[in-house]
Design a protein around this motif. Structure first.
Motif, PDB file in Angstrom:
ATOM      1  N   GLY A  12     128.172  91.139  46.355  1.00 17.65           N
ATOM      2  CA  GLY A  12     127.551  90.090  47.166  1.00 17.65           C
ATOM      3  C   GLY A  12     127.151  88.893  46.335  1.00 17.65           C
ATOM      4  O   GLY A  12     126.034  88.389  46.444  1.00 17.65           O
ATOM      5  N   ILE A  17     121.219  85.131  45.936  1.00 16.03           N
ATOM      6  CA  ILE A  17     120.671  85.839  44.767  1.00 16.03           C
ATOM      7  C   ILE A  17     121.800  86.374  43.882  1.00 16.03           C
ATOM      8  O   ILE A  17     121.738  86.282  42.652  1.00 16.03           O
ATOM      9  CB  ILE A  17     119.752  86.992  45.233  1.00 16.03           C
ATOM     10  CG1 ILE A  17     118.511  86.430  45.946  1.00 16.03           C
ATOM     11  CG2 ILE A  17     119.334  87.871  44.057  1.00 16.03           C
ATOM     12  CD1 ILE A  17     117.680  87.489  46.670  1.00 16.03           C
ATOM     13  N   ASN A  35     131.891  89.325  43.753  1.00 19.58           N
ATOM     14  CA  ASN A  35     132.333  90.035  44.959  1.00 19.58           C
ATOM     15  C   ASN A  35     131.634  89.395  46.144  1.00 19.58           C
ATOM     16  O   ASN A  35     130.507  88.906  46.021  1.00 19.58           O
ATOM     17  CB  ASN A  35     131.969  91.522  44.862  1.00 19.58           C
ATOM     18  CG  ASN A  35     131.910  92.207  46.220  1.00 19.58           C
ATOM     19  OD1 ASN A  35     130.824  92.431  46.760  1.00 19.58           O
ATOM     20  ND2 ASN A  35     133.048  92.505  46.792  1.00 19.58           N
ATOM     21  N   PHE A  37     132.158  87.687  50.457  1.00 24.06           N
ATOM     22  CA  PHE A  37     132.990  86.933  51.389  1.00 24.06           C
ATOM     23  C   PHE A  37     132.723  85.440  51.248  1.00 24.06           C
ATOM     24  O   PHE A  37     131.728  85.039  50.641  1.00 24.06           O
ATOM     25  CB  PHE A  37     132.698  87.379  52.819  1.00 24.06           C
ATOM     26  CG  PHE A  37     132.921  88.858  53.050  1.00 24.06           C
ATOM     27  CD1 PHE A  37     133.912  89.548  52.362  1.00 24.06           C
ATOM     28  CD2 PHE A  37     132.137  89.551  53.961  1.00 24.06           C
ATOM     29  CE1 PHE A  37     134.122  90.912  52.584  1.00 24.06           C
ATOM     30  CE2 PHE A  37     132.338  90.909  54.194  1.00 24.06           C
ATOM     31  CZ  PHE A  37     133.328  91.598  53.505  1.00 24.06           C
ATOM     32  N   ASP A  64     135.231  95.071  50.567  1.00 21.55           N
ATOM     33  CA  ASP A  64     134.259  95.098  51.668  1.00 21.55           C
ATOM     34  C   ASP A  64     133.292  96.253  51.407  1.00 21.55           C
ATOM     35  O   ASP A  64     133.718  97.419  51.306  1.00 21.55           O
ATOM     36  CB  ASP A  64     135.023  95.299  52.988  1.00 21.55           C
ATOM     37  CG  ASP A  64     134.105  95.318  54.199  1.00 21.55           C
ATOM     38  OD1 ASP A  64     132.888  95.566  54.048  1.00 21.55           O
ATOM     39  OD2 ASP A  64     134.626  95.110  55.312  1.00 21.55           O
ATOM     40  N   MET A  65     132.015  95.945  51.297  1.00 23.03           N
ATOM     41  CA  MET A  65     131.016  96.966  50.925  1.00 23.03           C
ATOM     42  C   MET A  65     130.771  97.998  52.033  1.00 23.03           C
ATOM     43  O   MET A  65     129.992  98.937  51.827  1.00 23.03           O
ATOM     44  CB  MET A  65     129.697  96.304  50.510  1.00 23.03           C
ATOM     45  CG  MET A  65     129.765  95.520  49.232  1.00 23.03           C
ATOM     46  SD  MET A  65     130.224  96.522  47.776  1.00 23.03           S
ATOM     47  CE  MET A  65     131.876  95.919  47.468  1.00 23.03           C
ATOM     48  N   ASN A  91     123.969  94.281  44.983  1.00 19.72           N
ATOM     49  CA  ASN A  91     123.191  93.178  45.556  1.00 19.72           C
ATOM     50  C   ASN A  91     123.591  92.836  46.990  1.00 19.72           C
ATOM     51  O   ASN A  91     122.778  92.275  47.727  1.00 19.72           O
ATOM     52  CB  ASN A  91     123.342  91.947  44.647  1.00 19.72           C
ATOM     53  CG  ASN A  91     122.747  90.715  45.273  1.00 19.72           C
ATOM     54  OD1 ASN A  91     121.535  90.511  45.233  1.00 19.72           O
ATOM     55  ND2 ASN A  91     123.581  89.888  45.915  1.00 19.72           N
ATOM     56  N   ALA A 142     116.710  95.422  45.739  1.00 17.21           N
ATOM     57  CA  ALA A 142     116.079  96.064  46.896  1.00 17.21           C
ATOM     58  C   ALA A 142     115.327  94.968  47.647  1.00 17.21           C
ATOM     59  O   ALA A 142     115.924  93.959  48.025  1.00 17.21           O
ATOM     60  CB  ALA A 142     115.183  97.208  46.447  1.00 17.21           C
ATOM     61  N   SER A 143     114.012  95.121  47.787  1.00 21.34           N
ATOM     62  CA  SER A 143     113.242  94.137  48.562  1.00 21.34           C
ATOM     63  C   SER A 143     111.804  94.616  48.614  1.00 21.34           C
ATOM     64  O   SER A 143     111.529  95.818  48.426  1.00 21.34           O
ATOM     65  CB  SER A 143     113.815  94.077  49.986  1.00 21.34           C
ATOM     66  OG  SER A 143     112.917  93.429  50.868  1.00 21.34           O
ATOM     67  N   LYS A 160     116.507  99.864  52.506  1.00 23.17           N
ATOM     68  CA  LYS A 160     115.901  99.452  51.226  1.00 23.17           C
ATOM     69  C   LYS A 160     114.993 100.560  50.669  1.00 23.17           C
ATOM     70  O   LYS A 160     114.942 100.759  49.452  1.00 23.17           O
ATOM     71  CB  LYS A 160     115.132  98.144  51.399  1.00 23.17           C
ATOM     72  CG  LYS A 160     116.022  96.935  51.738  1.00 23.17           C
ATOM     73  CD  LYS A 160     117.023  96.607  50.634  1.00 23.17           C
ATOM     74  CE  LYS A 160     117.769  95.303  50.908  1.00 23.17           C
ATOM     75  NZ  LYS A 160     118.746  94.953  49.875  1.00 23.17           N
ATOM     76  N   PRO A 192     120.670  81.889  52.336  1.00 19.93           N
ATOM     77  CA  PRO A 192     121.211  81.943  53.703  1.00 19.93           C
ATOM     78  C   PRO A 192     120.732  83.173  54.481  1.00 19.93           C
ATOM     79  O   PRO A 192     120.547  83.105  55.703  1.00 19.93           O
ATOM     80  CB  PRO A 192     122.728  81.998  53.474  1.00 19.93           C
ATOM     81  CG  PRO A 192     122.929  81.284  52.171  1.00 19.93           C
ATOM     82  CD  PRO A 192     121.734  81.641  51.333  1.00 19.93           C
TER      83      PRO A 192
HETATM   84  P1  NAD Z   1     123.137  85.959  51.098  1.00 20.35           P
HETATM   85  O1  NAD Z   1     123.405  86.057  52.554  1.00 20.35           O
HETATM   86  O2  NAD Z   1     122.957  84.599  50.479  1.00 20.35           O
HETATM   87  O3  NAD Z   1     124.259  86.728  50.274  1.00 20.35           O
HETATM   88  C1  NAD Z   1     124.758  87.964  50.687  1.00 20.35           C
HETATM   89  C2  NAD Z   1     126.015  88.261  49.918  1.00 20.35           C
HETATM   90  O4  NAD Z   1     126.522  89.531  50.351  1.00 20.35           O
HETATM   91  C3  NAD Z   1     127.128  87.238  50.140  1.00 20.35           C
HETATM   92  O5  NAD Z   1     127.833  87.032  48.928  1.00 20.35           O
HETATM   93  C4  NAD Z   1     128.026  87.939  51.156  1.00 20.35           C
HETATM   94  O6  NAD Z   1     129.375  87.491  51.141  1.00 20.35           O
HETATM   95  C5  NAD Z   1     127.892  89.358  50.688  1.00 20.35           C
HETATM   96  N1  NAD Z   1     128.285  90.361  51.679  1.00 20.35           N
HETATM   97  C6  NAD Z   1     127.841  90.496  52.943  1.00 20.35           C
HETATM   98  N2  NAD Z   1     128.480  91.512  53.560  1.00 20.35           N
HETATM   99  C7  NAD Z   1     129.350  92.024  52.635  1.00 20.35           C
HETATM  100  C8  NAD Z   1     130.296  93.077  52.656  1.00 20.35           C
HETATM  101  N3  NAD Z   1     130.501  93.836  53.749  1.00 20.35           N
HETATM  102  N4  NAD Z   1     131.019  93.302  51.539  1.00 20.35           N
HETATM  103  C9  NAD Z   1     130.853  92.535  50.435  1.00 20.35           C
HETATM  104  N5  NAD Z   1     129.971  91.540  50.354  1.00 20.35           N
HETATM  105  C10 NAD Z   1     129.235  91.280  51.453  1.00 20.35           C
HETATM  106  O7  NAD Z   1     121.844  86.875  50.870  1.00 20.35           O
HETATM  107  P2  NAD Z   1     120.727  86.937  49.705  1.00 20.35           P
HETATM  108  O8  NAD Z   1     119.448  86.480  50.316  1.00 20.35           O
HETATM  109  O9  NAD Z   1     121.196  86.338  48.462  1.00 20.35           O
HETATM  110  O10 NAD Z   1     120.598  88.522  49.583  1.00 20.35           O
HETATM  111  C11 NAD Z   1     121.127  89.244  48.485  1.00 20.35           C
HETATM  112  C12 NAD Z   1     120.384  90.568  48.392  1.00 20.35           C
HETATM  113  O11 NAD Z   1     118.995  90.295  48.174  1.00 20.35           O
HETATM  114  C13 NAD Z   1     120.462  91.428  49.657  1.00 20.35           C
HETATM  115  O12 NAD Z   1     120.603  92.789  49.294  1.00 20.35           O
HETATM  116  C14 NAD Z   1     119.109  91.201  50.314  1.00 20.35           C
HETATM  117  O13 NAD Z   1     118.723  92.264  51.128  1.00 20.35           O
HETATM  118  C15 NAD Z   1     118.228  91.062  49.093  1.00 20.35           C
HETATM  119  N6  NAD Z   1     116.965  90.384  49.332  1.00 20.35           N
HETATM  120  C16 NAD Z   1     116.933  89.105  49.785  1.00 20.35           C
HETATM  121  C17 NAD Z   1     115.708  88.494  50.009  1.00 20.35           C
HETATM  122  C18 NAD Z   1     115.602  87.101  50.505  1.00 20.35           C
HETATM  123  O14 NAD Z   1     114.488  86.700  50.872  1.00 20.35           O
HETATM  124  N7  NAD Z   1     116.663  86.317  50.530  1.00 20.35           N
HETATM  125  C19 NAD Z   1     114.523  89.206  49.766  1.00 20.35           C
HETATM  126  C20 NAD Z   1     114.599  90.518  49.300  1.00 20.35           C
HETATM  127  C21 NAD Z   1     115.830  91.093  49.089  1.00 20.35           C
END
Ligand code: NAD
Length: 261
Positions: A12, A17, A35, A37, A64-65, A91, A142-143, A160, A192
């Motif tokens: 991801g 992140i 990795n 989309f 695809d995860m 991630n 995680a989170s 999580k 996003p």
């Molecule tokens: P994001 O939406 O910006 O990025 C998500 C990423 O996961 C993207 O690269 C997307 O293409 C990829 N993805 C989604 N489905 C997929 C699949 N089936 N196979 C492969 N890749 C896939 O989100 P983010 O906020 O950067 O989140 C990243 C991680 O951080 C997640 O695990 C999220 O739960 C965790 N997190 C985020 C926050 C926050 O506030 N943003 C807080 C705590 C934890």
């Protein structure tokens, strides 16, 4: 450049992140497999950016995860490309917000698959490669929701919390092999994933956009600020350092004080 000669897979990492972690690891010298989309042009630009900004090798896996065979294929592709997988960052994650009685079962299945089971499949494939080199770092994003709950996020909170348990278990299994396994648990980070859940939260709670940002999201964080992706990435880089060799089985909060309350 303490990670020169190491190879990392960050799931991801076409956004948010994950991309920040991948770039921070590359800045420290690691070769990186991205990795996730996205539009082909954007992904090509992300790969080229890592290569030109940091002078490391970089490739992209479109695995695809939700698909265990594609996850194993991603680890195999990285091992073939870089001759190793020294660092695995689980991630990839998605979110869906709805009361439990109307939570779509397919959304439950998707969130459990991407946010939890994918980490199991990736660890399962990567651990033998790390054991063979006697060194490894496994980090799962995680989170705060791996420690506490919020209403309307049943699948996300369950996944999580599960990721924390999975991480601790594998940490114990590989503790004598030079491999550490930890979770990083951010509060709200402006990406996003957070932006996209605002309309769903507005609907679920009957609030305006401003109310969701100030009264739901930042309400949870005593600092009243979003966490920055660069701050999460810096913690991941530290966990990959030699100084962090004895940090394993931990779930490190980076949440502006959220889970201290
Ligand atoms: P994001 O939406 O910006 O990025 C998500 C990423 O996961 C993207 O690269 C997307 O293409 C990829 N993805 C989604 N489905 C997929 C699949 N089936 N196979 C492969 N890749 C896939 O989100 P983010 O906020 O950067 O989140 C990243 C991680 O951080 C997640 O695990 C999220 O739960 C965790 N997190 C985020 C926050 C926050 O506030 N943003 C807080 C705590 C934890």
């Amino acid at each position: 450049m303490s990670l020169k000669g190491k190879a990392a897979v960050v799931t991801g990492s076409t956004s948010g992140i994950g991309l920040a972690i991948a770039r921070a690891l590359a800045k420290d010298g690691a070769d990186v497999m991205l990795n996730g989309f996205g539009k082909p042009d954007d992904i090509a630009a992300a790969v080229a950016g890592v290569q030109s900004d940091f002078g490391v090798r970089c490739a992209h896996s479109d695995a695809d995860m939700t698909k265990p065979d594609e996850i194993a294929g991603m680890i195999a592709q990285a091992t073939k490309t870089f001759d190793a997988v020294d660092i695995l960052v689980n991630n990839a994650g998605v979110q869906f917000v709805s009361p439990v009685e109307s939570f779509p079962p397919q959304k439950w299945d998707q969130i459990l698959a991407i946010n939890l089971s994918a980490a199991f499949h990736a660890m399962s494939a990567a651990v033998p490669v790390m054991k063979a080199r006697g060194w490894g770092r496994i980090i799962s994003t995680a989170s705060a929701h791996s420690k506490v709950a919020s209403p309307f996020k049943s699948a996300y909170v369950a996944a999580k919390h599960g990721l924390d348990g999975l991480s601790k278990t594998v940490a114990l299994e590989v503790a004598t092999h030079g491999i550490t396994v930890n979770c990083i648990s951010p509060g709200y980070v402006w990406t996003p994933l957070v932006e996209n859940q605002i309309p769903e939260t507005m609907a679920a709670r009957g609030l305006t956009r401003e109310q969701v940002i100030n009264d739901v999201l930042l309400e949870a964080q005593p600092t009243k600020q979003f966490v920055k992706v660069e701050e999460v990435a810096a913690l991941a880089v530290f966990l990959c350092s030699d100084a962090a060799a004895q940090i394993t089985g931990a779930n490190l909060s980076i949440d502006g004080g959220w889970t201290a309350e």
